[in-house]
Design a protein around this motif. Structure first.
Motif, PDB file in Angstrom:
ATOM      1  N   ALA A  70       0.818  -1.213   0.000  1.00 29.25           N
ATOM      2  CA  ALA A  70       0.000   0.000   0.000  1.00 29.25           C
ATOM      3  C   ALA A  70       0.853   1.264   0.000  1.00 29.25           C
ATOM      4  N   GLN A  71       2.017   1.216   0.663  1.00 31.78           N
ATOM      5  CA  GLN A  71       2.838   2.414   0.805  1.00 31.78           C
ATOM      6  C   GLN A  71       4.057   2.419  -0.121  1.00 31.78           C
ATOM      7  N   PHE A  72       4.641   1.265  -0.398  1.00 29.46           N
ATOM      8  CA  PHE A  72       5.843   1.193  -1.229  1.00 29.46           C
ATOM      9  C   PHE A  72       5.550   0.811  -2.684  1.00 29.46           C
ATOM     10  N   GLY A  73       4.317   0.373  -2.948  1.00 26.32           N
ATOM     11  CA  GLY A  73       4.007  -0.133  -4.283  1.00 26.32           C
ATOM     12  C   GLY A  73       4.264  -1.629  -4.357  1.00 26.32           C
ATOM     13  N   ARG A  74       3.733  -2.257  -5.388  1.00 28.94           N
ATOM     14  CA  ARG A  74       3.803  -3.719  -5.469  1.00 28.94           C
ATOM     15  C   ARG A  74       5.230  -4.225  -5.681  1.00 28.94           C
ATOM     16  N   TRP A  75       6.027  -3.532  -6.513  1.00 27.86           N
ATOM     17  CA  TRP A  75       7.341  -4.075  -6.866  1.00 27.86           C
ATOM     18  C   TRP A  75       8.288  -4.110  -5.669  1.00 27.86           C
ATOM     19  N   LEU A  76       8.205  -3.158  -4.786  1.00 25.96           N
ATOM     20  CA  LEU A  76       9.047  -3.152  -3.588  1.00 25.96           C
ATOM     21  C   LEU A  76       8.304  -3.682  -2.377  1.00 25.96           C
ATOM     22  N   GLY A  77       7.011  -3.365  -2.268  1.00 30.18           N
ATOM     23  CA  GLY A  77       6.243  -3.715  -1.085  1.00 30.18           C
ATOM     24  C   GLY A  77       6.026  -5.205  -0.900  1.00 30.18           C
ATOM     25  N   ILE A  78       5.725  -5.919  -1.985  1.00 30.44           N
ATOM     26  CA  ILE A  78       5.455  -7.363  -1.855  1.00 30.44           C
ATOM     27  C   ILE A  78       6.703  -8.150  -1.446  1.00 30.44           C
ATOM     28  N   PRO A  79       7.883  -7.924  -2.046  1.00 25.62           N
ATOM     29  CA  PRO A  79       9.078  -8.632  -1.548  1.00 25.62           C
ATOM     30  C   PRO A  79       9.375  -8.343  -0.071  1.00 25.62           C
ATOM     31  N   LEU A  80       9.164  -7.096   0.365  1.00 28.71           N
ATOM     32  CA  LEU A  80       9.371  -6.774   1.779  1.00 28.71           C
ATOM     33  C   LEU A  80       8.342  -7.491   2.655  1.00 28.71           C
ATOM     34  N   ALA A  81       7.106  -7.545   2.196  1.00 31.39           N
ATOM     35  CA  ALA A  81       6.051  -8.213   2.960  1.00 31.39           C
ATOM     36  C   ALA A  81       6.336  -9.693   3.141  1.00 31.39           C
ATOM     37  N   TRP A  82       6.988 -10.329   2.143  1.00 30.34           N
ATOM     38  CA  TRP A  82       7.292 -11.758   2.228  1.00 30.34           C
ATOM     39  C   TRP A  82       8.294 -12.074   3.346  1.00 30.34           C
ATOM     40  N   LEU A  83       9.010 -11.088   3.814  1.00 27.74           N
ATOM     41  CA  LEU A  83       9.956 -11.330   4.900  1.00 27.74           C
ATOM     42  C   LEU A  83       9.234 -11.742   6.184  1.00 27.74           C
ATOM     43  N   TYR A  84       8.013 -11.284   6.354  1.00 29.19           N
ATOM     44  CA  TYR A  84       7.312 -11.503   7.622  1.00 29.19           C
ATOM     45  C   TYR A  84       6.767 -12.920   7.798  1.00 29.19           C
TER      46      TYR A  84
END
Length: 371
Positions: A70-84
């Motif tokens: 929602a804040q970083f966009g899909r290209w950066l946000g989804i890879p970061l979200a996968w860390l959790y």
């Protein structure tokens, strides 16, 4: 859609924060000042909780893994979200590693570790398959009973005549350096930073506007509970024993002896520790399943339960060769290189980006209104 009450999220928060923290006594290296290190960790931990709950307020209705796209966009946000979800599964594996060492040493000597892990994992899978409401109702009724039992244990310790408050003196005898080593990063991340896991559950709460207040109250209660038992461990066992004991709380309760009648209550406290660890592991597993379901856009996350359970089983059985290595990683490596970046640094960056985006959106709206 499943919904849970505000009291249920309170009980889930307390179980998550206390969890396995009371099993090993992470503040033991601080010696007689361990309880003070925990209280300071609680105060700083409240600030971390405020960070997490503020992010939730800025992203209403979204879970943790939805904040980043929602804040970083899909290209950066989804890879970061996968860390959790990977962090949740690894943390759950660490709890299994805790239990495979704890239970054979206390409740069931000689029991194969694989059997212990498989048994607990099956119960966790069933609970997550049934839904978060089942776990929430379970903790709602269980937490008051466990706290009554913990209070009784404290009363019995005082009644046994084994408490020596002189063991606590001098306070700050070694200065504040040893305390700060406990507070940062282990004391903050291992107990209170983990509260970020509940951001996968917060959108399911019926009164989301009360989450911040309730989470802070739960944090204070958890911190006082852990500090109280750390205080008693030093007062009863002395600094030297606490620093060289793997399970100080278990050894503490073994000291209860009243009129040759109330004795050997150590199995009871070991069972309490197992319950706290089980609920914490279940919360992690639910968070992992739900986050992967959202990231993969799957309608029913139940299909993920079995394969993810296999991952955590092999992770828990193979992540450390012995209890010494396990504790070293859990206290020295894990908080600094995993929890710190993911529960403090990255959320701070996310908060800054979110605030900038909101100010930019407000400015654009004003310009449109003027035009």
């Amino acid at each position: 859609m499943e919904r849970i009450s505000i009291f249920q999220i309170f009980t889930l928060t307390v179980f998550l924060q206390i969890g396995t923290t009371v099993i090993f006594g992470f503040a033991s290296p601080a010696g007689r000042d361990a309880w003070l290190a925990i209280l300071i960790s609680t105060i700083v931990g409240i600030l971390v909780v405020l960070l997490h709950t503020y992010l939730f307020a800025l992203n209403p209705g979204l879970t943790l893994v939805e904040w980043f796209p929602a804040q970083f966009g899909r290209w950066l946000g989804i890879p970061l979200a996968w860390l959790y979800p990977l962090l949740f599964l690894y943390s759950m594996g660490r709890i299994f590693s805790d239990l495979k060492a704890l239970i054979p040493s206390t409740l069931l000597p000689g029991t194969p570790p694989w059997f212990i892990v498989v048994t607990i994992l099956v119960v966790i899978m069933y609970c997550v398959f049934s839904g978060i409401e089942v776990l929430a109702r379970f903790t709602e009724y269980l937490l008051p009973s466990l706290f009554i039992l913990l209070i009784i244990e404290l009363i019995l310790l005082f009644s046994s005549g084994v408490v020596n408050l002189k063991n606590l003196l001098p306070i700050l005898g070694k200065g504040g350096g040893e305390i700060w080593k406990i507070v940062w990063p282990t004391g903050i991340t291992q107990t209170f930073g983990e509260t970020l896991t509940l951001a996968m559950i917060w959108p399911l709460v019926k009164s989301p506007e009360k989450i911040r207040k309730v989470t802070i109250v739960a944090t204070i209660l958890s911190g006082l509970t852990i500090a109280s038992f750390s205080f008693m461990e030093v007062a009863v066992l002395s600094e030297g024993i606490v620093q060289h004991t793997i399970y100080p709380l278990y050894l503490l309760v073994k000291q209860i002896a009243i009129a040759d009648f109330l004795e050997n209550l150590d199995a009871l406290v070991a069972l309490n520790m197992v319950i706290f660890a089980y609920i914490k592991a279940t919360i992690y597993f639910f968070a992992a399943v739900r986050s992967i379901q959202l990231l993969l856009n799957i309608n029913d996350g139940r299909s993920l339960i079995f394969p993810l359970a296999l991952v955590t089983y092999f992770w828990g059985m193979s992540m450390s060769r012995n209890i010494t290595e396990h504790l070293y990683i859990g206290i020295k490596i894990f908080p600094l290189y995993l929890w710190m970046p993911l529960v403090i640094i990255l959320p701070i960056v996310l908060l800054i980006v979110t605030l900038i985006r909101k100010k930019w959106a407000n400015w654009q709206n004003k310009q449109l209104q003027k035009g």
